[in-house]
Each structure stands twice: as structure tokens, then as C-alpha cells.
Scaffold this motif. Structure first.
Motif, PDB file in Angstrom:
ATOM      1  N   VAL A 104       4.178   9.497 -11.247  1.00 40.87           N
ATOM      2  CA  VAL A 104       3.798  10.893 -11.502  1.00 40.87           C
ATOM      3  C   VAL A 104       2.320  10.997 -11.877  1.00 40.87           C
ATOM      4  N   ARG A 105       1.880  10.147 -12.786  1.00 42.97           N
ATOM      5  CA  ARG A 105       0.530  10.258 -13.330  1.00 42.97           C
ATOM      6  C   ARG A 105      -0.551   9.729 -12.384  1.00 42.97           C
ATOM      7  N   TYR A 106      -0.183   8.799 -11.510  1.00 45.33           N
ATOM      8  CA  TYR A 106      -1.183   8.161 -10.643  1.00 45.33           C
ATOM      9  C   TYR A 106      -0.778   8.288  -9.171  1.00 45.33           C
ATOM     10  N   ALA A 107      -0.286   9.462  -8.834  1.00 46.19           N
ATOM     11  CA  ALA A 107       0.218   9.693  -7.472  1.00 46.19           C
ATOM     12  C   ALA A 107      -0.863   9.508  -6.414  1.00 46.19           C
ATOM     13  N   GLU A 108      -2.124   9.698  -6.797  1.00 48.36           N
ATOM     14  CA  GLU A 108      -3.206   9.591  -5.816  1.00 48.36           C
ATOM     15  C   GLU A 108      -3.550   8.137  -5.482  1.00 48.36           C
ATOM     16  N   ASN A 109      -3.121   7.222  -6.333  1.00 45.23           N
ATOM     17  CA  ASN A 109      -3.405   5.797  -6.124  1.00 45.23           C
ATOM     18  C   ASN A 109      -2.271   5.184  -5.308  1.00 45.23           C
ATOM     19  N   LYS A 110      -2.461   5.161  -4.004  1.00 45.05           N
ATOM     20  CA  LYS A 110      -1.374   4.743  -3.112  1.00 45.05           C
ATOM     21  C   LYS A 110      -1.012   3.274  -3.278  1.00 45.05           C
ATOM     22  N   ASP A 143       6.009   6.133   3.316  1.00 46.07           N
ATOM     23  CA  ASP A 143       5.042   6.971   2.596  1.00 46.07           C
ATOM     24  C   ASP A 143       3.736   6.254   2.265  1.00 46.07           C
ATOM     25  N   TYR A 144       3.754   4.922   2.282  1.00 49.02           N
ATOM     26  CA  TYR A 144       2.557   4.149   1.928  1.00 49.02           C
ATOM     27  C   TYR A 144       2.285   3.115   3.012  1.00 49.02           C
ATOM     28  N   THR A 145       2.364   3.571   4.246  1.00 50.16           N
ATOM     29  CA  THR A 145       2.374   2.697   5.410  1.00 50.16           C
ATOM     30  C   THR A 145       1.188   1.755   5.486  1.00 50.16           C
ATOM     31  N   LEU A 146       0.002   2.259   5.215  1.00 50.75           N
ATOM     32  CA  LEU A 146      -1.205   1.471   5.426  1.00 50.75           C
ATOM     33  C   LEU A 146      -1.725   0.797   4.160  1.00 50.75           C
ATOM     34  N   THR A 147      -0.932   0.798   3.105  1.00 50.05           N
ATOM     35  CA  THR A 147      -1.281  -0.010   1.931  1.00 50.05           C
ATOM     36  C   THR A 147      -0.892  -1.455   2.214  1.00 50.05           C
ATOM     37  N   GLU A 148      -1.322  -2.347   1.345  1.00 48.18           N
ATOM     38  CA  GLU A 148      -0.965  -3.767   1.517  1.00 48.18           C
ATOM     39  C   GLU A 148       0.550  -3.949   1.507  1.00 48.18           C
TER      40      GLU A 148
END
Length: 300
Positions: A104-110, A143-148
Motif C-alpha cells: 500500500v505505502r510503496y505501490a510505485e516501487n514495482k 502486474d510486474y512483468t518487467l521487474t527482475e
């Protein structure tokens, strides 16, 4: 899986403790975290012997830090440690409550959120709730496809199916992984995402026992990323050893690696790595003339 969950919590906290050395404003908090970490380490040695109240007391001390340092960059690490305390207590529901705060608090940090979902999925797996575990892993993939973690998730899910003896789903997931990695590499050329997609594609082929496609993909990595920083000497060494071993042991051919390195030199006549490939070609040709076999090596 419970050991894996503990390791994941440890790695996550380590990231934020390292960051604290770069930000002197967090030094007082960092000192307090180290003291609490010592207590948590003692609990982790034999959590079954620890009274429930001791878990709660330690969690409360971490929670007080959240209120005392509301603007610290280390807050995500504190939420992770609270989650770790409850995971050690085997109260996975409370563990996930703390992790949800990170989402919730760090939603922008994928990258952070993807890793948090991985820990959440692992907590469900630890309590054998495989349906919810799989939902968490699939969320990372979608939802976080291109993260590590997102890039690695198709193979992670395939391994999940293998761990739980579901071969049909595993094979389907591996086939989907091939499609996904090809598409990702094609849409992200000359950047780290595309490079890593090809690397994971070759790994997928190896798992599927498709040696020829694995070698072809490694050849593509060499040719497509010849001028990039991703293809450093260490990686070239790993790739060439893999190509040589797979070609000789599984494909029964030294002509394949010889042809790959000759093609590279032809396309990049002034490349810094060419002397290495020239020596490699000579060595492989000598082996071929002597009809010497190459022993299997572990693959990267």
C-alpha cells in the motif's frame, strides 16, 4: 519452503540496512535495528522454544519504530522484519498483514512490490495453501512483468509445479515461458530486459531438454549483444563454456560452436573478444581432429 521464506525476509532487510549506510540521517534508527536484529536472530535459532509473548513483544518494539521514524527510508525493512517475526511464529496471516502495508505505502516501487508478493506467495506455500500461493506468483507475472522477479516468474511457477508434482501444468508453463521470453526479447532489444529474457529463454530450453534451441539462443545473445556492456568477459566465458559442453555432449558436434565463433568474428571483425574466439576455434578443431569427447559441466 519455510527455509526459503526466512532467506527472502533476510535478503529484503539486508537491502534496507545497506541503504542506511548511504543515508546518515537513518543512523540512529539503524543502530536500534541492529540491536533488535540480534534478538530476532536468537529467536530464529529455535522458534518453537520461544513463548508467544516474546514474539509479540519484539514485534511491538519494531512497530514503535514505525511511529518514531515515519519518514525513514528503512520503513519497508521494518515491515519486513515484523512479517518475519510472525512467520517464525507461524502466524502467517499476521505476517502478510505487515507485508500488505509495503504494497500500500510503496505501490510505485514495482521491484519492491514484486519481491513483497514473492514473500507473500512463499508464506502461503509454507502453510500449504497452494491456491493462494499460485495467485501471488501469477500476480507478479501479470502486474510486474518487467521487474527482475517478473521476468523470472514463469520459471519460478514451473518450479512450483515441479515441487508439488504437477507435471502437466509444469510443461504448459514452460511452453508459455518460451513464448513470453521470445516476445520480451523482441520488444526490448539492446537493453538489460531483452538480454535477461534471452538468458532465461536458454535456461527454459535446457529445462525442456531442447539442447539445440538452447545453443541457438546463446548464439543469439552473443551476436545481438556483442557491443553491449551486458556481454562482459565473465559472461562470454560462461556462455562459450555452455555452448561447447552442450554441443559436444548432447548434440555430439564440435562444428556447432566452431561455426558460431567464426560467424561472430565475421560479423564483428574488430571486436575485442575475437582473440579469445580465435583460440577457442583452434582448440575445438584440435579436439575434433583427435576425436576427443568433452565431459559434461554444470550449466549456468
Amino acid at each position: 519452503m519455510k527455509r526459503t521464506l526466512t532467506i527472502l525476509f533476510g535478503l529484503l532487510l539486508g537491502i534496507f540496512l545497506i541503504l542506511s549506510f548511504l543515508d546518515k540521517s537513518d543512523y540512529p534508527l539503524e543502530k536500534r535495528l541492529w540491536r533488535l536484529k540480534k534478538q530476532l536472530t536468537q529467536i530464529a535459532r529455535d522458534p518453537k522454544a520461544v513463548p508467544d509473548q516474546k514474539f509479540e513483544d519484539l514485534a511491538s518494539r519494531y512497530k514503535r519504530l514505525l511511529k518514531q521514524y515515519p519518514d525513514s527510508k528503512l520503513l519497508p525493512g521494518i515491515y519486513f522484519e515484523i512479517g518475519n517475526i510472525y512467520a517464525l511464529k507461524k502466524d502467517y496471516a499476521k505476517s502478510r498483514e505487515s507485508l500488505q502495508e509495503v504494497l500500500v505505502r510503496y505501490a510505485e516501487n514495482k521491484e519492491l512490490c514484486a519481491t513483497t508478493w514473492l514473500v507473500i506467495g512463499s508464506s502461503y506455500e509454507a502453510e500449504e495453501n497452494l491456491t493462494e500461493a499460485l495467485k501471488a506468483y501469477q500476480k507478479i507475472r501479470s502486474d510486474y512483468t518487467l521487474t527482475e522477479k517478473g521476468l523470472n516468474m514463469p520459471l519460478y511457477i514451473a518450479n512450483f509445479y515441479m515441487r508439488h508434482e504437477r507435471p502437466k501444468e509444469r510443461d504448459n508453463t514452460l511452453r508459455e515461458a518460451v513464448t513470453f521470453y521470445k516476445k520480451t526479447a523482441r520488444e526490448n532489444p539492446k537493453v538489460s530486459i531483452g538480454f535477461n529474457a534471452l538468458r532465461l529463454l536458454s535456461t527454459t530450453y535446457l529445462i525442456m531438454k531442447d539442447a539445440k534451441s538452447a545453443v541457438d539462443t546463446m548464439e543469439q545473445i552473443l551476436l545481438d549483444y556483442a557491443d553491449s556492456d551486458f556481454l562482459n568477459v565473465a559472461r562470454v566465458d560462461i556462455i562459450t563454456k555452455s555452448i561447447n559442453t552442450i554441443s559436444a555432449v548432447q548434440l555430439k558436434s564440435l562444428d556447432i560452436p566452431i561455426g558460431i565463433y567464426q560467424k561472430f568474428i565475421e560479423q564483428y571483425p574488430n571486436h575485442r573478444i575475437n582473440p579469445y574466439f580465435t583460440q577457442m576455434i583452434k582448440a575445438l578443431q584440435a579436439l575434433k581432429e583427435k576425436n576427443v569427447s568433452i565431459k559434461p559441466q554444470s550449466q549456468p
